[in-house]
Scaffold this motif. Structure first.
Motif, PDB file in Angstrom:
ATOM      1  N   LYS A 245      12.746  55.709 -82.314  1.00 20.53           N
ATOM      2  CA  LYS A 245      12.742  56.829 -81.360  1.00 20.53           C
ATOM      3  C   LYS A 245      11.318  57.308 -81.073  1.00 20.53           C
TER       4      LYS A 245
ATOM      5  N   THR B  17      22.346  55.725 -79.296  1.00 22.91           N
ATOM      6  CA  THR B  17      21.901  55.194 -80.583  1.00 22.91           C
ATOM      7  C   THR B  17      21.042  53.945 -80.421  1.00 22.91           C
TER       8      THR B  17
ATOM      9  N   LEU C  71      19.215  63.761 -76.278  1.00 20.30           N
ATOM     10  CA  LEU C  71      20.232  62.746 -76.033  1.00 20.30           C
ATOM     11  C   LEU C  71      20.055  61.490 -76.893  1.00 20.30           C
TER      12      LEU C  71
ATOM     13  N   VAL D 292      26.491  60.421 -70.578  1.00 21.88           N
ATOM     14  CA  VAL D 292      25.338  60.558 -71.473  1.00 21.88           C
ATOM     15  C   VAL D 292      24.224  59.612 -71.024  1.00 21.88           C
TER      16      VAL D 292
ATOM     17  N   ALA E 225      19.817  59.707 -80.613  1.00 24.49           N
ATOM     18  CA  ALA E 225      20.139  59.856 -82.028  1.00 24.49           C
ATOM     19  C   ALA E 225      18.864  59.673 -82.852  1.00 24.49           C
TER      20      ALA E 225
ATOM     21  N   GLN F 290      25.185  60.973 -78.206  1.00 28.06           N
ATOM     22  CA  GLN F 290      23.777  60.594 -78.238  1.00 28.06           C
ATOM     23  C   GLN F 290      23.632  59.077 -78.134  1.00 28.06           C
TER      24      GLN F 290
END
Length: 113
Positions: A45, A102, A28, A9, A30, A100
């Motif tokens: 994010k 985080t 990918l 990942v 979170a 994913q």
């Protein structure tokens, strides 16, 4: 939960950054993704996508992984990159849950040459 796929990942996430594949990078990440570096203190994010993601063209070429390993639920990624012809090294500590990323913490290294 960390799985054996955590390293994969992280590798796909790094490749998406280098190739500026925003759709893959977002998939990918979170929803609660948090990014920390000496220049960014726990940004979310959306802030990372706006501020950091577009900076891949700052590097002379894609980074080269030196080591990548999962230790106690954290993927440690040490890599080398070039800016203006000089080599540099950084290390990132990334947490992956359910496929994913985080969180990502970046530790800047110094010039190699």
């Amino acid at each position: 939960m960390v799985t054996p796929d955590s390293v994969d990942v992280v590798q796909r996430f790094m490749r998406a950054f280098q190739e500026q594949d925003r759709a893959t990078a977002e998939a990918l990440m979170a929803e609660g993704f948090v990014f920390t570096s000496p220049q960014d203190d726990h940004i979310d994010k959306q802030s990372w996508l706006e501020r950091c993601f577009p900076t891949a063209d700052h590097f002379d070429a894609p980074s080269e992984t030196l080591q990548i390993v999962e230790v106690d639920g954290v993927v440690l990624h040490r890599y080398e990159y070039r800016v203006d012809g000089r080599r540099w090294r950084n290390t990132e500590a990334l947490e992956v849950r359910d496929g994913q990323v985080t969180s990502a913490e970046v530790y800047f290294g110094g010039a190699v040459d």
